[in-house]
Structure formats: C-alpha cells, structure tokens
Design a protein around this motif. Structure first.
Motif, PDB file in Angstrom:
ATOM      1  N   ASN A 230      -6.372   5.983  -6.567  1.00 32.37           N
ATOM      2  CA  ASN A 230      -7.571   5.244  -6.171  1.00 32.37           C
ATOM      3  C   ASN A 230      -7.226   3.799  -5.800  1.00 32.37           C
ATOM      4  O   ASN A 230      -7.800   3.246  -4.851  1.00 32.37           O
ATOM      5  CB  ASN A 230      -8.592   5.264  -7.309  1.00 32.37           C
ATOM      6  N   VAL A 231      -6.313   3.206  -6.550  1.00 27.60           N
ATOM      7  CA  VAL A 231      -5.857   1.853  -6.197  1.00 27.60           C
ATOM      8  C   VAL A 231      -5.174   1.873  -4.831  1.00 27.60           C
ATOM      9  O   VAL A 231      -5.355   0.961  -4.009  1.00 27.60           O
ATOM     10  CB  VAL A 231      -4.908   1.308  -7.279  1.00 27.60           C
ATOM     11  N   GLY A 232      -4.399   2.920  -4.566  1.00 26.14           N
ATOM     12  CA  GLY A 232      -3.766   3.052  -3.262  1.00 26.14           C
ATOM     13  C   GLY A 232      -4.783   3.179  -2.143  1.00 26.14           C
ATOM     14  O   GLY A 232      -4.622   2.574  -1.071  1.00 26.14           O
ATOM     15  N   HIS A 233      -5.858   3.951  -2.372  1.00 26.00           N
ATOM     16  CA  HIS A 233      -6.919   4.070  -1.368  1.00 26.00           C
ATOM     17  C   HIS A 233      -7.579   2.723  -1.103  1.00 26.00           C
ATOM     18  O   HIS A 233      -7.864   2.359   0.050  1.00 26.00           O
ATOM     19  CB  HIS A 233      -7.969   5.083  -1.836  1.00 26.00           C
ATOM     20  N   LEU A 234      -7.817   1.977  -2.182  1.00 28.67           N
ATOM     21  CA  LEU A 234      -8.435   0.653  -2.039  1.00 28.67           C
ATOM     22  C   LEU A 234      -7.552  -0.274  -1.218  1.00 28.67           C
ATOM     23  O   LEU A 234      -8.034  -0.965  -0.300  1.00 28.67           O
ATOM     24  CB  LEU A 234      -8.694   0.066  -3.429  1.00 28.67           C
ATOM     25  N   ARG A 235      -6.268  -0.290  -1.520  1.00 25.62           N
ATOM     26  CA  ARG A 235      -5.356  -1.179  -0.800  1.00 25.62           C
ATOM     27  C   ARG A 235      -5.170  -0.755   0.655  1.00 25.62           C
ATOM     28  O   ARG A 235      -5.040  -1.599   1.551  1.00 25.62           O
ATOM     29  CB  ARG A 235      -4.008  -1.218  -1.524  1.00 25.62           C
TER      30      ARG A 235
ATOM     31  N   SER B  65       0.830  -1.203   0.000  1.00 19.24           N
ATOM     32  CA  SER B  65       0.000   0.000   0.000  1.00 19.24           C
ATOM     33  C   SER B  65       0.866   1.255   0.000  1.00 19.24           C
ATOM     34  O   SER B  65       0.609   2.206  -0.758  1.00 19.24           O
ATOM     35  CB  SER B  65      -0.929  -0.002   1.216  1.00 19.24           C
ATOM     36  N   ALA B  66       1.906   1.247   0.847  1.00 14.48           N
ATOM     37  CA  ALA B  66       2.811   2.394   0.879  1.00 14.48           C
ATOM     38  C   ALA B  66       3.549   2.552  -0.446  1.00 14.48           C
ATOM     39  O   ALA B  66       3.747   3.677  -0.939  1.00 14.48           O
ATOM     40  CB  ALA B  66       3.813   2.223   2.027  1.00 14.48           C
ATOM     41  N   LEU B  67       3.931   1.433  -1.054  1.00 15.34           N
ATOM     42  CA  LEU B  67       4.624   1.481  -2.336  1.00 15.34           C
ATOM     43  C   LEU B  67       3.705   2.016  -3.436  1.00 15.34           C
ATOM     44  O   LEU B  67       4.150   2.754  -4.327  1.00 15.34           O
ATOM     45  CB  LEU B  67       5.133   0.086  -2.695  1.00 15.34           C
ATOM     46  N   THR B  68       2.429   1.660  -3.364  1.00 18.80           N
ATOM     47  CA  THR B  68       1.474   2.151  -4.357  1.00 18.80           C
ATOM     48  C   THR B  68       1.350   3.669  -4.288  1.00 18.80           C
ATOM     49  O   THR B  68       1.344   4.353  -5.318  1.00 18.80           O
ATOM     50  CB  THR B  68       0.093   1.504  -4.134  1.00 18.80           C
ATOM     51  N   TYR B  69       1.269   4.204  -3.068  1.00 15.15           N
ATOM     52  CA  TYR B  69       1.183   5.660  -2.919  1.00 15.15           C
ATOM     53  C   TYR B  69       2.471   6.342  -3.377  1.00 15.15           C
ATOM     54  O   TYR B  69       2.434   7.424  -3.971  1.00 15.15           O
ATOM     55  CB  TYR B  69       0.900   6.019  -1.461  1.00 15.15           C
ATOM     56  N   ARG B  70       3.588   5.721  -3.106  1.00 10.85           N
ATOM     57  CA  ARG B  70       4.866   6.335  -3.479  1.00 10.85           C
ATOM     58  C   ARG B  70       5.032   6.424  -4.992  1.00 10.85           C
ATOM     59  O   ARG B  70       5.603   7.396  -5.511  1.00 10.85           O
ATOM     60  CB  ARG B  70       6.019   5.547  -2.875  1.00 10.85           C
ATOM     61  N   LEU B  71       4.539   5.429  -5.711  1.00 10.76           N
ATOM     62  CA  LEU B  71       4.721   5.399  -7.161  1.00 10.76           C
ATOM     63  C   LEU B  71       3.558   6.009  -7.928  1.00 10.76           C
ATOM     64  O   LEU B  71       3.634   6.146  -9.145  1.00 10.76           O
ATOM     65  CB  LEU B  71       4.918   3.950  -7.623  1.00 10.76           C
TER      66      LEU B  71
ATOM     67  N   GLY C  76      -7.461   0.710   2.504  1.00 10.98           N
ATOM     68  CA  GLY C  76      -8.661   0.276   3.203  1.00 10.98           C
ATOM     69  C   GLY C  76      -8.665  -1.223   3.477  1.00 10.98           C
ATOM     70  O   GLY C  76      -9.045  -1.670   4.571  1.00 10.98           O
ATOM     71  N   MET C  77      -8.226  -1.999   2.508  1.00 11.68           N
ATOM     72  CA  MET C  77      -8.166  -3.451   2.701  1.00 11.68           C
ATOM     73  C   MET C  77      -7.125  -3.819   3.748  1.00 11.68           C
ATOM     74  O   MET C  77      -7.322  -4.756   4.527  1.00 11.68           O
ATOM     75  CB  MET C  77      -7.857  -4.136   1.367  1.00 11.68           C
TER      76      MET C  77
END
Length: 257
Positions: A157-162, A143-149, A164-165
């Motif tokens: 939005n994918v980062g928000h989804l991850r 999740s942190a990696l998704t936000y960073r990239l 939350g999960m």
C-alpha cells in the motif's frame, strides 16, 4: 513509535509552511509599497513562481535558510533510508542510485535558495535544472525500491501511494515546464500553480518515509559506521552470545558429565 519518524515528517511541515509564510510577507510588502492595501496577496488569482519568493531582504534571507535547511534534511533522510534498506534487507543498485539522486537534488536545492533569480539568474536556473529532474528520478527510484522490498500488504500500500505521488509529480512538472516558456500571463500563472503543486508533492513524498523510519533503531547508525556493510543485528548478536560458537558441543559436555 520510534522518534526517527519526526525527521521525515518535519521536512514537509517546515519547508511548505516556511516558504508560504515568506511568499505571503514578500507579496504583502510589495502591495503596501504600491499603496494597494494589506489584503491577502497570495491567492489562486495571484500565485508567483517559487523563484520569486524572498527576492528582497529580509525575506530572501529566510528563503535561503529554508532551502538550506531543507537540503540538509533531504541529505539526512536519504542517508537514513539508504542505511535502513541495508539493515532490513540488503544493498542493491536501486538503493545506491536513490541515495545518489537524493544528494544531487539537495545540491541543486542549495543553489536555488542561495542564488536568487533576480541577481544570479544563470546559477539559479542551473540549480533548478539539477533539483527538479533529480527529484523526479529520486521518487521513481524509491517507489520501485518500495515494491521490490515489499512483503506485507501494508508495504504494498505504501508502494501504491508513492507510485501515485510520483506520477502526479511528473505530470505537474511537465505542465509547469511547458507553461513556463509561454509568454501568456494566464499560462505563466498556471505554470506557477503547477510548480507549487510539484514541490508540495515532492515534500510530502519525503514524509512517507515515516512508515519505514518507525522501525529504525541504533543498529541503523551502526550500518553507516560500518561503511554501509550489512552486519549482525542486535538480536543476532544476543543469540550468538546466548548460544556461543561452541553451542553444539554442549550435549557432549553434558553426556560426559
């Protein structure tokens, strides 16, 4: 759409469906042996712990097969995710840590599936103690990696989804562990429900990698062949072939002619 998206999607589909089928068959066989009739056994009023799935053959063989297959797919997805991040961006500590925790989680899952709690309780709980915490750490790192990239709104939005999960998985794991150590039947039943919810959320989290895997190509495998070192992509290679290293000499050659 790339064919690579099938890999992350197939993990939750196969594992969740397979474990529920094994659990239903096991529970119904036990009820038939007690002469209670072949009614539906796995309901919200009777949800056993995942550790009780497939304790007897032949269901135990299928349960081990599902866990072993799932662990292999976790290793594969983690490796492809690691290479994809290097290909599209660059390697970083979060990416390496995510790969490591994913593989450790897969090792714990193998122990959980192949050492049944009724016959090898210590090894089974060791595997669970390895798989559950590292799976939480894996989803948090990803999740942190998704936000960073993230660069586009879709990626955010994918980062928000991850995120939350990840929060839901952490909450369900905490409640499952707290209720598991209690002696009350109602709390043990609640622990089983939270354990199932935790595993379903983790498997669905792996399914979200389909968003990134849609952009994968053969260049991703080349990153692995180079040992995880970022190199030129196919487009860069074509541009280099078109221009060539001596492309800046072309105007002088034309002027000379």
């Amino acid at each position: 759409m790339s064919i690579w998206v099938i890999i992350p999607i197939s993990l939750p589909v196969l594992t969740i469906t397979g474990i529920w089928v094994v659990l239903y068959n096991q529970s119904c066989e036990e009820k038939l042996s007690l002469q209670r009739g072949p009614e539906l056994c796995c309901t919200l009023d009777n949800v056993p712990l995942i550790s009780k799935c497939g304790t007897l053959p032949p269901e135990s063989c299928f349960f081990s097969l599902i866990c072993s297959t799932g662990s292999f797919m976790v290793i594969l997805i983690g490796l492809l995710r690691y290479a994809h991040v290097i290909e599209k961006h660059q390697n970083c500590v979060l990416n390496t840590a995510g790969l490591s925790t994913g593989w450790i989680c897969a090792a714990g899952l193998i122990m959980v599936g192949n050492f049944q709690v009724d016959y090898a309780k210590v090894l089974h709980y060791v595997g669970a103690g390895v798989a559950f915490p590292t799976s939480i750490l894996f989803v948090c790192l990803q999740s942190a990696l998704t936000y960073r990239l993230a660069k586009t709104q879709r990626e955010y939005n994918v980062g928000h989804l991850r995120l939350g999960m990840s929060l839901l998985a952490f909450i369900t794991l905490v409640f499952s562990g707290v209720f598991f150590v209690q002696e009350s039947f109602a709390l043990q039943h609640a622990s089983a429900i939270f354990e199932w919810l935790f595993c379903i959320i983790i498997m669905l989290f792996f399914g979200t990698f389909a968003f990134e895997f849609g952009d994968m190509s053969g260049d991703t495998l080349m990153v692995l062949a180079r040992g995880g070192v970022q190199g030129f992509s196919s487009s860069d290679h074509k541009a280099e072939e078109a221009g060539g290293p001596n492309h800046h000499y072309q105007p002088d050659g034309i002027a000379m002619l």
